[in-house]
Design an enzyme around this catalytic site. Structure first.
Site, PDB file in Angstrom:
ATOM      1  CG  HIS A  79       8.491  56.016  52.328  1.00  0.00           C
ATOM      2  ND1 HIS A  79       7.746  54.902  52.355  1.00  0.00           N
ATOM      3  CD2 HIS A  79       8.721  56.578  53.138  1.00  0.00           C
ATOM      4  CE1 HIS A  79       7.929  54.253  53.624  1.00  0.00           C
ATOM      5  NE2 HIS A  79       8.702  55.669  54.675  1.00  0.00           N
ATOM      6  CD  GLU A  81       7.869  54.158  47.257  1.00  0.00           C
ATOM      7  OE1 GLU A  81       7.879  53.316  47.170  1.00  0.00           O
ATOM      8  OE2 GLU A  81       7.967  55.155  48.000  1.00  0.00           O
ATOM      9  CB  CYS A 104       5.743  51.076  52.071  1.00  0.00           C
ATOM     10  SG  CYS A 104       4.795  52.290  52.544  1.00  0.00           S
ATOM     11  CB  CYS A 107       4.089  54.727  48.783  1.00  0.00           C
ATOM     12  SG  CYS A 107       4.971  55.470  49.758  1.00  0.00           S
TER      13      CYS A 107
END
Length: 149
Positions: A79, A81, A104, A107
Protein backbone atom coordinates in the site's frame (compact mmCIF):
# COMPACT_ATOMS: atom_id res chain seq x y z
CA UNK A 1 -14.11 20.81 3.48
CA UNK A 2 -12.98 23.98 1.75
CA UNK A 3 -9.25 24.17 1.22
CA UNK A 4 -7.31 26.99 2.80
CA UNK A 5 -6.46 29.53 0.08
CA UNK A 6 -4.69 32.80 0.77
CA UNK A 7 -6.15 36.13 -0.26
CA UNK A 8 -3.99 36.15 -3.40
CA UNK A 9 -5.27 32.71 -4.53
CA UNK A 10 -2.08 30.85 -3.67
CA UNK A 11 -2.59 27.16 -2.81
CA UNK A 12 -2.91 26.47 0.88
CA UNK A 13 -0.76 23.75 2.40
CA UNK A 14 -3.51 21.13 2.62
CA UNK A 15 -4.49 21.57 -1.00
CA UNK A 16 -0.84 21.57 -2.10
CA UNK A 17 0.00 18.34 -0.26
CA UNK A 18 -3.18 16.61 -1.48
CA UNK A 19 -2.39 17.60 -5.06
CA UNK A 20 1.10 16.13 -4.62
CA UNK A 21 -0.50 12.89 -3.32
CA UNK A 22 -2.70 12.79 -6.42
CA UNK A 23 0.34 13.14 -8.69
CA UNK A 24 2.24 10.47 -6.71
CA UNK A 25 -0.74 8.12 -7.23
CA UNK A 26 -0.09 8.24 -10.97
CA UNK A 27 3.03 6.09 -10.35
CA UNK A 28 0.87 3.25 -8.95
CA UNK A 29 1.30 -0.11 -10.64
CA UNK A 30 -1.79 -1.86 -9.25
CA UNK A 31 -4.59 -1.93 -11.81
CA UNK A 32 -7.33 -1.90 -9.15
CA UNK A 33 -6.56 1.44 -7.50
CA UNK A 34 -4.12 4.30 -7.92
CA UNK A 35 -3.23 5.47 -4.43
CA UNK A 36 -0.71 8.13 -3.48
CA UNK A 37 0.63 9.09 -0.06
CA UNK A 38 2.70 12.03 1.14
CA UNK A 39 4.29 12.24 4.59
CA UNK A 40 4.92 15.75 5.88
CA UNK A 41 7.11 16.79 8.82
CA UNK A 42 4.70 18.87 10.89
CA UNK A 43 7.42 21.01 12.47
CA UNK A 44 8.78 22.24 9.13
CA UNK A 45 5.81 21.68 6.75
CA UNK A 46 8.19 19.73 4.54
CA UNK A 47 7.55 16.59 2.48
CA UNK A 48 9.80 13.86 3.88
CA UNK A 49 8.53 10.80 1.96
CA UNK A 50 6.08 9.71 -0.69
CA UNK A 51 4.65 6.34 -1.64
CA UNK A 52 2.29 4.71 -4.09
CA UNK A 53 0.77 1.26 -4.27
CA UNK A 54 2.85 -1.16 -6.26
CA UNK A 55 4.73 -4.43 -6.19
CA UNK A 56 7.70 -5.30 -4.01
CA UNK A 57 11.09 -4.25 -5.35
CA UNK A 58 11.92 -6.50 -8.29
CA UNK A 59 8.45 -8.07 -8.32
CA UNK A 60 5.99 -8.23 -11.19
CA UNK A 61 3.57 -5.33 -11.56
CA UNK A 62 -0.20 -5.78 -11.68
CA UNK A 63 -0.41 -3.50 -14.71
CA UNK A 64 1.84 -5.99 -16.55
CA UNK A 65 0.59 -9.36 -15.29
CA UNK A 66 -2.74 -8.72 -13.59
CA UNK A 67 -3.59 -8.53 -9.92
CA UNK A 68 -2.86 -11.48 -7.62
CA UNK A 69 -6.16 -11.83 -5.78
CA UNK A 70 -6.92 -13.39 -2.41
CA UNK A 71 -10.20 -12.80 -0.55
CA UNK A 72 -11.11 -9.90 -2.88
CA UNK A 73 -7.79 -8.11 -2.28
CA UNK A 74 -4.71 -7.79 -4.45
CA UNK A 75 -1.87 -9.29 -2.43
CA UNK A 76 0.86 -8.37 -4.92
CA UNK A 77 0.95 -4.74 -3.86
CA UNK A 78 2.37 -2.79 -0.97
CA UNK A 79 0.00 0.00 0.00
CA UNK A 80 1.01 3.59 -0.69
CA UNK A 81 0.98 4.56 2.98
CA UNK A 82 3.33 1.74 3.97
CA UNK A 83 5.61 2.54 1.03
CA UNK A 84 5.85 6.12 2.27
CA UNK A 85 6.76 4.93 5.79
CA UNK A 86 9.40 2.60 4.31
CA UNK A 87 10.91 5.55 2.42
CA UNK A 88 11.42 7.68 5.54
CA UNK A 89 15.12 8.35 5.95
CA UNK A 90 14.90 8.95 9.69
CA UNK A 91 12.32 9.15 12.47
CA UNK A 92 10.38 12.38 12.97
CA UNK A 93 8.60 13.73 16.03
CA UNK A 94 5.21 14.30 14.40
CA UNK A 95 4.10 13.57 10.85
CA UNK A 96 0.99 14.28 8.79
CA UNK A 97 -0.17 11.95 6.02
CA UNK A 98 -1.95 13.26 2.95
CA UNK A 99 -3.38 10.32 1.03
CA UNK A 100 -5.75 9.88 -1.87
CA UNK A 101 -7.54 7.03 -0.02
CA UNK A 102 -8.33 6.32 3.63
CA UNK A 103 -5.77 3.89 5.10
CA UNK A 104 -6.64 0.31 6.00
CA UNK A 105 -6.05 -1.10 9.50
CA UNK A 106 -2.57 -2.50 8.80
CA UNK A 107 -1.37 0.79 7.27
CA UNK A 108 -2.96 2.79 10.08
CA UNK A 109 -1.01 0.82 12.69
CA UNK A 110 2.25 1.36 10.79
CA UNK A 111 1.49 5.07 10.41
CA UNK A 112 0.73 5.58 14.10
CA UNK A 113 3.91 3.69 15.03
CA UNK A 114 5.87 5.98 12.66
CA UNK A 115 4.46 8.98 14.61
CA UNK A 116 1.83 10.06 12.11
CA UNK A 117 -0.68 12.01 14.17
CA UNK A 118 -2.81 13.57 11.42
CA UNK A 119 -4.26 11.90 8.33
CA UNK A 120 -6.08 13.70 5.55
CA UNK A 121 -7.63 11.63 2.76
CA UNK A 122 -10.01 12.15 -0.15
CA UNK A 123 -11.62 8.77 -0.78
CA UNK A 124 -13.15 6.79 2.11
CA UNK A 125 -12.29 3.10 2.38
CA UNK A 126 -14.61 0.81 4.31
CA UNK A 127 -12.70 -1.14 6.95
CA UNK A 128 -14.74 -2.23 9.97
CA UNK A 129 -11.67 -3.55 11.81
CA UNK A 130 -9.86 -0.21 11.37
CA UNK A 131 -12.86 1.72 12.65
CA UNK A 132 -13.14 -0.58 15.67
CA UNK A 133 -9.43 -0.15 16.37
CA UNK A 134 -9.75 3.66 16.15
CA UNK A 135 -12.67 3.63 18.56
CA UNK A 136 -10.66 1.51 21.00
CA UNK A 137 -7.58 3.72 20.57
CA UNK A 138 -9.55 6.86 21.40
CA UNK A 139 -7.25 9.82 22.08
CA UNK A 140 -4.48 7.66 23.53
CA UNK A 141 -1.87 8.88 21.03
CA UNK A 142 -3.45 12.18 19.98
CA UNK A 143 -4.39 10.87 16.54
CA UNK A 144 -6.76 12.64 14.09
CA UNK A 145 -8.03 11.57 10.68
CA UNK A 146 -10.14 13.72 8.39
CA UNK A 147 -11.91 13.14 5.08
CA UNK A 148 -11.32 16.37 3.17
CA UNK A 149 -13.57 15.78 0.17
Amino acid sequence: MVYDRSDNGRLGRQEYFMKVATVVAERSTCARAKVGAVLVDVEHNKIVATGYNGSVRGGRHCIDTGCLMYRKHCIRTIHAELNAVLHLERPYNVLTLYCTHQPCLACLKALITARVRYIYYSIPYKDIARDRFLKDLGNAVGFTHVNIQ
